[in-house]
Design a protein around this motif. Sequence first.
Motif, PDB file in Angstrom:
ATOM      1  N   SER A  65     -82.008  -7.364 -83.694  1.00 12.54           N
ATOM      2  CA  SER A  65     -83.577  -7.800 -84.387  1.00 12.54           C
ATOM      3  C   SER A  65     -83.444  -9.328 -84.118  1.00 12.54           C
ATOM      4  O   SER A  65     -84.244  -9.499 -84.466  1.00 12.54           O
ATOM      5  N   TRP A  66     -81.911  -9.946 -83.593  1.00 13.15           N
ATOM      6  CA  TRP A  66     -82.271 -11.476 -82.971  1.00 13.15           C
ATOM      7  C   TRP A  66     -81.864 -11.476 -81.698  1.00 13.15           C
ATOM      8  O   TRP A  66     -80.675 -11.201 -82.136  1.00 13.15           O
ATOM      9  N   PRO A  67     -82.335 -11.786 -80.894  1.00 17.46           N
ATOM     10  CA  PRO A  67     -82.412 -11.542 -79.379  1.00 17.46           C
ATOM     11  C   PRO A  67     -80.674 -12.691 -79.043  1.00 17.46           C
ATOM     12  O   PRO A  67     -80.107 -12.553 -78.482  1.00 17.46           O
ATOM     13  N   PRO A  68     -80.945 -13.626 -79.565  1.00 25.07           N
ATOM     14  CA  PRO A  68     -80.256 -14.392 -79.416  1.00 25.07           C
ATOM     15  C   PRO A  68     -78.341 -13.757 -79.777  1.00 25.07           C
ATOM     16  O   PRO A  68     -78.017 -14.651 -79.164  1.00 25.07           O
ATOM     17  N   ALA A  69     -79.011 -13.028 -80.194  1.00 24.46           N
ATOM     18  CA  ALA A  69     -76.840 -12.745 -80.901  1.00 24.46           C
ATOM     19  C   ALA A  69     -76.007 -12.456 -79.518  1.00 24.46           C
ATOM     20  O   ALA A  69     -74.658 -12.213 -79.310  1.00 24.46           O
ATOM     21  N   GLN A  70     -77.221 -12.070 -78.664  1.00 24.59           N
ATOM     22  CA  GLN A  70     -76.503 -11.340 -77.369  1.00 24.59           C
ATOM     23  C   GLN A  70     -75.506 -12.556 -76.952  1.00 24.59           C
ATOM     24  O   GLN A  70     -74.707 -12.676 -75.979  1.00 24.59           O
ATOM     25  N   ASN A  71     -76.873 -13.068 -76.840  1.00 28.32           N
ATOM     26  CA  ASN A  71     -76.445 -15.395 -76.312  1.00 28.32           C
ATOM     27  C   ASN A  71     -74.914 -15.176 -76.690  1.00 28.32           C
ATOM     28  O   ASN A  71     -74.313 -15.896 -76.110  1.00 28.32           O
ATOM     29  N   LEU A  72     -74.858 -15.584 -78.488  1.00 30.25           N
ATOM     30  CA  LEU A  72     -74.259 -15.765 -79.180  1.00 30.25           C
ATOM     31  C   LEU A  72     -72.409 -15.153 -78.951  1.00 30.25           C
ATOM     32  O   LEU A  72     -71.458 -15.832 -78.532  1.00 30.25           O
ATOM     33  N   ALA A  73     -73.083 -14.065 -78.769  1.00 33.59           N
ATOM     34  CA  ALA A  73     -71.439 -13.117 -78.052  1.00 33.59           C
ATOM     35  C   ALA A  73     -71.112 -13.806 -76.999  1.00 33.59           C
ATOM     36  O   ALA A  73     -69.576 -13.561 -76.818  1.00 33.59           O
ATOM     37  N   VAL A  74     -71.874 -14.185 -76.047  1.00 31.91           N
ATOM     38  CA  VAL A  74     -70.986 -14.820 -74.666  1.00 31.91           C
ATOM     39  C   VAL A  74     -70.402 -15.312 -74.794  1.00 31.91           C
ATOM     40  O   VAL A  74     -69.436 -16.027 -74.296  1.00 31.91           O
ATOM     41  N   TYR A  75     -70.953 -16.698 -75.772  1.00 32.52           N
ATOM     42  CA  TYR A  75     -70.299 -18.259 -76.394  1.00 32.52           C
ATOM     43  C   TYR A  75     -68.955 -17.274 -76.497  1.00 32.52           C
ATOM     44  O   TYR A  75     -68.161 -18.103 -76.194  1.00 32.52           O
ATOM     45  N   ILE A  76     -68.889 -16.526 -77.694  1.00 35.38           N
ATOM     46  CA  ILE A  76     -67.964 -17.144 -78.448  1.00 35.38           C
ATOM     47  C   ILE A  76     -66.528 -16.253 -77.252  1.00 35.38           C
ATOM     48  O   ILE A  76     -65.716 -16.624 -77.876  1.00 35.38           O
ATOM     49  N   THR A  77     -67.101 -14.894 -76.544  1.00 31.50           N
ATOM     50  CA  THR A  77     -66.103 -14.511 -75.958  1.00 31.50           C
ATOM     51  C   THR A  77     -65.644 -15.432 -74.123  1.00 31.50           C
ATOM     52  O   THR A  77     -64.624 -15.770 -74.562  1.00 31.50           O
ATOM     53  N   ALA A  78     -66.712 -16.545 -74.020  1.00 32.80           N
ATOM     54  CA  ALA A  78     -66.123 -17.892 -72.954  1.00 32.80           C
ATOM     55  C   ALA A  78     -65.509 -18.953 -73.909  1.00 32.80           C
ATOM     56  O   ALA A  78     -64.924 -19.817 -72.640  1.00 32.80           O
ATOM     57  N   GLY A  79     -65.318 -18.736 -75.106  1.00 32.03           N
ATOM     58  CA  GLY A  79     -64.420 -19.520 -75.833  1.00 32.03           C
ATOM     59  C   GLY A  79     -65.832 -20.975 -75.862  1.00 32.03           C
ATOM     60  O   GLY A  79     -64.676 -22.222 -76.231  1.00 32.03           O
ATOM     61  N   ASN A  80     -66.998 -21.045 -75.555  1.00 30.25           N
ATOM     62  CA  ASN A  80     -67.971 -21.910 -75.681  1.00 30.25           C
ATOM     63  C   ASN A  80     -68.052 -22.488 -76.791  1.00 30.25           C
ATOM     64  O   ASN A  80     -69.280 -22.115 -77.787  1.00 30.25           O
TER      65      ASN A  80
ATOM     66  N   GLU B 211     -68.827 -24.418 -78.972  1.00 23.98           N
ATOM     67  CA  GLU B 211     -69.455 -26.139 -79.473  1.00 23.98           C
ATOM     68  C   GLU B 211     -71.148 -24.765 -79.337  1.00 23.98           C
ATOM     69  O   GLU B 211     -71.875 -25.962 -80.339  1.00 23.98           O
ATOM     70  N   ARG B 212     -71.750 -24.721 -77.894  1.00 21.52           N
ATOM     71  CA  ARG B 212     -72.925 -23.893 -78.183  1.00 21.52           C
ATOM     72  C   ARG B 212     -72.935 -22.400 -79.525  1.00 21.52           C
ATOM     73  O   ARG B 212     -74.002 -22.613 -79.899  1.00 21.52           O
ATOM     74  N   ALA B 213     -71.886 -22.006 -79.290  1.00 26.25           N
ATOM     75  CA  ALA B 213     -71.956 -20.679 -80.248  1.00 26.25           C
ATOM     76  C   ALA B 213     -72.213 -21.513 -81.668  1.00 26.25           C
ATOM     77  O   ALA B 213     -73.205 -21.091 -82.729  1.00 26.25           O
ATOM     78  N   ASN B 214     -70.986 -22.592 -82.318  1.00 29.52           N
ATOM     79  CA  ASN B 214     -71.615 -23.294 -83.944  1.00 29.52           C
ATOM     80  C   ASN B 214     -72.856 -23.564 -83.353  1.00 29.52           C
ATOM     81  O   ASN B 214     -73.461 -24.003 -84.759  1.00 29.52           O
ATOM     82  N   GLY B 215     -73.764 -24.195 -82.107  1.00 33.13           N
ATOM     83  CA  GLY B 215     -75.183 -25.264 -82.414  1.00 33.13           C
ATOM     84  C   GLY B 215     -76.161 -23.859 -82.973  1.00 33.13           C
ATOM     85  O   GLY B 215     -76.684 -24.214 -83.800  1.00 33.13           O
TER      86      GLY B 215
ATOM     87  N   ALA C 267     -83.678 -15.728 -89.124  1.00 37.22           N
ATOM     88  CA  ALA C 267     -82.112 -16.183 -90.177  1.00 37.22           C
ATOM     89  C   ALA C 267     -81.512 -14.905 -91.070  1.00 37.22           C
ATOM     90  O   ALA C 267     -80.488 -14.464 -90.458  1.00 37.22           O
ATOM     91  N   ALA C 268     -82.828 -13.785 -91.512  1.00 33.21           N
ATOM     92  CA  ALA C 268     -82.469 -13.243 -91.805  1.00 33.21           C
ATOM     93  C   ALA C 268     -81.814 -12.203 -90.892  1.00 33.21           C
ATOM     94  O   ALA C 268     -80.749 -11.152 -90.258  1.00 33.21           O
ATOM     95  N   ASP C 269     -82.783 -12.190 -90.029  1.00 27.30           N
ATOM     96  CA  ASP C 269     -82.135 -10.940 -88.598  1.00 27.30           C
ATOM     97  C   ASP C 269     -80.964 -11.490 -87.290  1.00 27.30           C
ATOM     98  O   ASP C 269     -80.383 -11.067 -87.082  1.00 27.30           O
ATOM     99  N   ALA C 270     -80.734 -12.582 -87.622  1.00 24.47           N
ATOM    100  CA  ALA C 270     -79.170 -13.164 -87.020  1.00 24.47           C
ATOM    101  C   ALA C 270     -78.049 -12.465 -88.147  1.00 24.47           C
ATOM    102  O   ALA C 270     -77.290 -11.880 -87.533  1.00 24.47           O
ATOM    103  N   VAL C 271     -78.619 -12.693 -89.491  1.00 20.31           N
ATOM    104  CA  VAL C 271     -77.360 -12.080 -90.131  1.00 20.31           C
ATOM    105  C   VAL C 271     -76.804 -10.820 -89.686  1.00 20.31           C
ATOM    106  O   VAL C 271     -76.009  -9.827 -89.245  1.00 20.31           O
ATOM    107  N   VAL C 272     -78.419  -9.851 -89.832  1.00 16.44           N
ATOM    108  CA  VAL C 272     -77.960  -8.460 -89.613  1.00 16.44           C
ATOM    109  C   VAL C 272     -77.367  -8.001 -88.379  1.00 16.44           C
ATOM    110  O   VAL C 272     -76.843  -7.072 -88.077  1.00 16.44           O
TER     111      VAL C 272
END
Length: 95
Positions: free
Chosen positions: A2-17, A19-23, A37-42
């Motif tokens: 439901s929130w496509p950027p979640a995949q990007n977020l997972a990559v940022y976290i895995t890579a240790g990035n 700053e980008r993840a927190n942003g 926001a709701a889609d991101a939570v889910v």
Amino acid sequence: MSWPPAQNLAVYITAGNYERANGLIRHVGSEAIPTDAADAVVSCRDLGMLEATDAIISYAAGRESKDDVLHIVHLLIQRNRRDDAETLVERAVAN
């Protein structure tokens, strides 16, 4: 998903990035439209990104617009995410 950027977020976290993840987390929690926001939570919860889920909820609880907070709560309830909705309400009331 439901929130496509979640995949990007997972990559940022895995890579240790972190700053980008927190942003991304801060933006979706505090500034994005309530639906995003709701889609991101889910999506983050479904991907097992529990710390990210918690952070998004915290940012959402601090929104200036309580109408936005209520809208996010409503959307989470519609998506059968009552625990997340309750957490959001509790944190918003505490702010």
